[in-house]
Design an enzyme around this catalytic site. Structure first.
Site, PDB file in Angstrom:
ATOM      1  N   THR A  79       0.852  -1.194   0.000  1.00 64.44           N
ATOM      2  CA  THR A  79       0.000   0.000   0.000  1.00 64.44           C
ATOM      3  C   THR A  79       0.887   1.243   0.000  1.00 64.44           C
ATOM      4  O   THR A  79       0.686   2.169  -0.803  1.00 64.44           O
ATOM      5  CB  THR A  79      -0.934   0.006   1.227  1.00 64.44           C
ATOM      6  N   ASN A 158      -5.071  -9.543  -7.882  1.00 64.85           N
ATOM      7  CA  ASN A 158      -5.252 -10.205  -6.595  1.00 64.85           C
ATOM      8  C   ASN A 158      -6.578 -10.938  -6.473  1.00 64.85           C
ATOM      9  O   ASN A 158      -6.721 -11.823  -5.643  1.00 64.85           O
ATOM     10  CB  ASN A 158      -5.125  -9.185  -5.455  1.00 64.85           C
ATOM     11  N   GLN A 186       1.057  -9.525  -5.939  1.00 69.45           N
ATOM     12  CA  GLN A 186       0.569 -10.903  -5.992  1.00 69.45           C
ATOM     13  C   GLN A 186       1.434 -11.812  -6.852  1.00 69.45           C
ATOM     14  O   GLN A 186       1.254 -13.025  -6.827  1.00 69.45           O
ATOM     15  CB  GLN A 186      -0.881 -10.938  -6.523  1.00 69.45           C
ATOM     16  N   SER A 206       5.317  -6.838  -1.610  1.00 72.60           N
ATOM     17  CA  SER A 206       4.946  -6.955  -0.201  1.00 72.60           C
ATOM     18  C   SER A 206       5.413  -8.304   0.318  1.00 72.60           C
ATOM     19  O   SER A 206       5.267  -9.318  -0.374  1.00 72.60           O
ATOM     20  CB  SER A 206       3.431  -6.839  -0.064  1.00 72.60           C
ATOM     21  N   ALA A 207       5.955  -8.339   1.541  1.00 74.58           N
ATOM     22  CA  ALA A 207       6.512  -9.588   2.074  1.00 74.58           C
ATOM     23  C   ALA A 207       5.445 -10.564   2.557  1.00 74.58           C
ATOM     24  O   ALA A 207       5.601 -11.771   2.439  1.00 74.58           O
ATOM     25  CB  ALA A 207       7.469  -9.277   3.223  1.00 74.58           C
ATOM     26  N   HIS A 208       4.333 -10.028   3.086  1.00 74.94           N
ATOM     27  CA  HIS A 208       3.402 -10.940   3.763  1.00 74.94           C
ATOM     28  C   HIS A 208       2.569 -11.782   2.802  1.00 74.94           C
ATOM     29  O   HIS A 208       1.840 -12.674   3.221  1.00 74.94           O
ATOM     30  CB  HIS A 208       2.509 -10.184   4.759  1.00 74.94           C
ATOM     31  N   THR A 244      13.926   4.969  11.127  1.00 78.02           N
ATOM     32  CA  THR A 244      14.772   3.807  11.438  1.00 78.02           C
ATOM     33  C   THR A 244      14.202   2.565  10.771  1.00 78.02           C
ATOM     34  O   THR A 244      12.999   2.303  10.853  1.00 78.02           O
ATOM     35  CB  THR A 244      14.860   3.612  12.974  1.00 78.02           C
ATOM     36  N   CYS A 331      -9.550  -6.474   1.662  1.00 78.07           N
ATOM     37  CA  CYS A 331      -9.739  -5.088   2.077  1.00 78.07           C
ATOM     38  C   CYS A 331     -11.165  -4.623   1.840  1.00 78.07           C
ATOM     39  O   CYS A 331     -11.584  -3.619   2.397  1.00 78.07           O
ATOM     40  CB  CYS A 331      -8.777  -4.185   1.314  1.00 78.07           C
TER      41      CYS A 331
HETATM   42  N1  PMP Z   1      -1.744  -4.592  -4.079  1.00 73.78           N
HETATM   43  C1  PMP Z   1      -2.260  -5.809  -4.245  1.00 73.78           C
HETATM   44  C2  PMP Z   1      -2.452  -6.341  -5.631  1.00 73.78           C
HETATM   45  C3  PMP Z   1      -2.630  -6.576  -3.131  1.00 73.78           C
HETATM   46  O1  PMP Z   1      -3.152  -7.785  -3.297  1.00 73.78           O
HETATM   47  C4  PMP Z   1      -2.447  -6.034  -1.842  1.00 73.78           C
HETATM   48  C5  PMP Z   1      -2.861  -6.804  -0.596  1.00 73.78           C
HETATM   49  N2  PMP Z   1      -4.248  -7.093  -0.547  1.00 73.78           N
HETATM   50  C6  PMP Z   1      -1.900  -4.760  -1.724  1.00 73.78           C
HETATM   51  C7  PMP Z   1      -1.550  -4.075  -2.860  1.00 73.78           C
HETATM   52  C8  PMP Z   1      -1.654  -4.137  -0.375  1.00 73.78           C
HETATM   53  O2  PMP Z   1      -0.542  -4.752   0.216  1.00 73.78           O
HETATM   54  P1  PMP Z   1      -0.116  -4.499   1.725  1.00 73.78           P
HETATM   55  O3  PMP Z   1      -1.032  -5.332   2.538  1.00 73.78           O
HETATM   56  O4  PMP Z   1       1.309  -4.976   1.799  1.00 73.78           O
HETATM   57  O5  PMP Z   1      -0.219  -3.046   1.999  1.00 73.78           O
END
Ligand code: PMP
Length: 391
Positions: A79, A158, A186, A206-208, A244, A331
């Protein structure tokens, strides 16, 4: 005590929302919370040990996408990376009379910054997609104007898993001297990505989503591309993002990137096999249609719409059977509005209302897919009977 529910027996088919941290990632992170807690900006050995770990992680994330380490800016997630790319590109050129091009199926983390800019004087073109979710590169060419300062079109969707024609669109943007951004949240670490071959200027990660921790991501900024710094403060991240560094999370991201690169081919092949079985099973259900491109797609995402049903009832009933899925983007879940992505494909409302996304990952098994395929037709029949009774 209410206690924490035991989740270990449940079936998790929502890897596109987030993934568990890989045990190897957790092991790599652990020393950086307490023992190796130094600030990478400090000159002493505590600081230098943290600095070395951040440098190593930066190299690993860069390697995953064929970038140089100095082209990686760590952020708090995709994001922030998307916001940084979009605001950074526009502000670098001054806001008045500027124009941005994006697409209807982008994540909210792209669409909302664009909407904000639109409310503040930037003109925004949101391009439509075809029924599979593909943006027509010629439409991008036609939309570019002299005042266009950014094109942002995602790499892998996504919700429906469609892989966009990013290299073609990047080439058109470059021809016109317009910076090009892609959201690869994704797809990076799932399918091969080489930023040089793709010809992109900015790319979000994004790592998660890739078995790393939450709250850490990155923006690739090609050498020579001008974006306005997005977080002012210290000189961290070459002055592009003060503050930091989140060292344990960065270390985790680096390890997750290394694992993703090493296991990508095998993992994608295994997931594609599971996806085919799942897709075939879903397609055989009465009143079902699959969404997304039939071939240009991510290996782990399957999206289907079911006539005469609704996503919320389906998700709740699946959850009661111990199966975790999604209606699309996490989301936006909780809202009864059909997803903007499914709407953009032109899926008829009677189907769109009953849309489910199943996303598979490192620990998904064939047995889990089969259990889902056994449960869903039963659940659908109950929901459809109840809906028919209300009519
Ligand atoms: N872009 C896409 C295509 C995503 O799937 C997501 C996560 N739903 C995000 C952005 C946002 O990522 P983050 O949770 O790391 O902010």
């Amino acid at each position: 005590m209410g206690g924490t529910p035991d989740l270990s027996r449940l079936i998790y088919l929502d890897y596109a929302a987030t993934t568990p941290v890989d045990p190897r990632v957790l092991d790599a992170m652990r020393p950086y919370f307490a023992e190796r807690f130094g600030n990478p900006g400090s000159v002493h050995q505590f600081g230098q040990s943290a600095r070395a770990a951040v440098d190593e992680a930066r190299a690993a994330v860069a390697h995953l996408i064929g970038a140089l380490p100095k082209e990686i800016v760590f952020t708090s997630g995709a994001t922030e990376a998307n916001n940084a790319a979009i605001f950074g590109a526009v502000y670098a050129r001054g806001v008045p009379d500027r124009h941005v091009i994006t697409a209807a199926t982008e994540h909210h983390a792209v669409l909302e910054p664009c909407r904000w800019l639109e409310a503040h004087g930037v003109s925004v073109t949101v391009l439509p997609v075809d029924r599979h979710g593909i943006v027509d590169p010629d439409a991008v060419r036609r939309a570019i104007r002299p005042e266009t300062v950014l094109v942002s079109v995602m790499h892998g969707n996504n919700e429906i898993g469609t892989l966009g024609p990013v290299a073609e669109i990047a080439a058109i943007a470059r021809e016109h001297g317009v910076p090009f951004h892609t959201d690869a949240t994704q797809s990076a670490g799932i399918v091969p990505i080489d930023v040089k071959a793709l010809g992109v200027d900015l790319l979000s990660l994004s790592a998660h989503k890739r078995y790393g921790p939450k709250g850490i991501g990155a923006l690739y900024v090609r050498t020579g591309v001008q974006i306005e710094p997005f977080q002012h403060g210290g000189s961290q991240e070459r002055g592009r993002r003060g503050g930091t560094e989140n060292v344990p999370a960065i270390v985790g991201f680096g390890e997750a990137a290394r694992i993703a690169l090493a296991s990508m081919a095998d993992e994608a092949a295994r997931l594609a096999g599971l996806r085919e079985r799942l897709s075939a099973g879903l397609a055989a259900i009465d009143g079902a249609r699959l969404n997304g491109h039939p071939t240009r797609r991510l290996p782990g995402i399957v999206n289907a719409s079911f006539a005469a049903s609704d996503s919320e009832s389906l998700l709740l009933a699946l959850d009661l059977e111990g199966i975790a899925a999604s209606s699309g983007s996490a989301c936006t879940s909780g809202s009864l509005e059909p997803s903007h992505v499914i709407a953009a494909l032109g899926v008829p409302p009677s189907f769109a209302a009953g849309t489910l996304r199943f996303s598979l990952g490192r620990w998904t098994t064939l047995e889990e897919i089969d259990a889902m395929l056994e449960a869903l037709p039963r659940i659908l029949a109950t929901i459809r009977r109840a809906a028919a009774g209300r009519r």
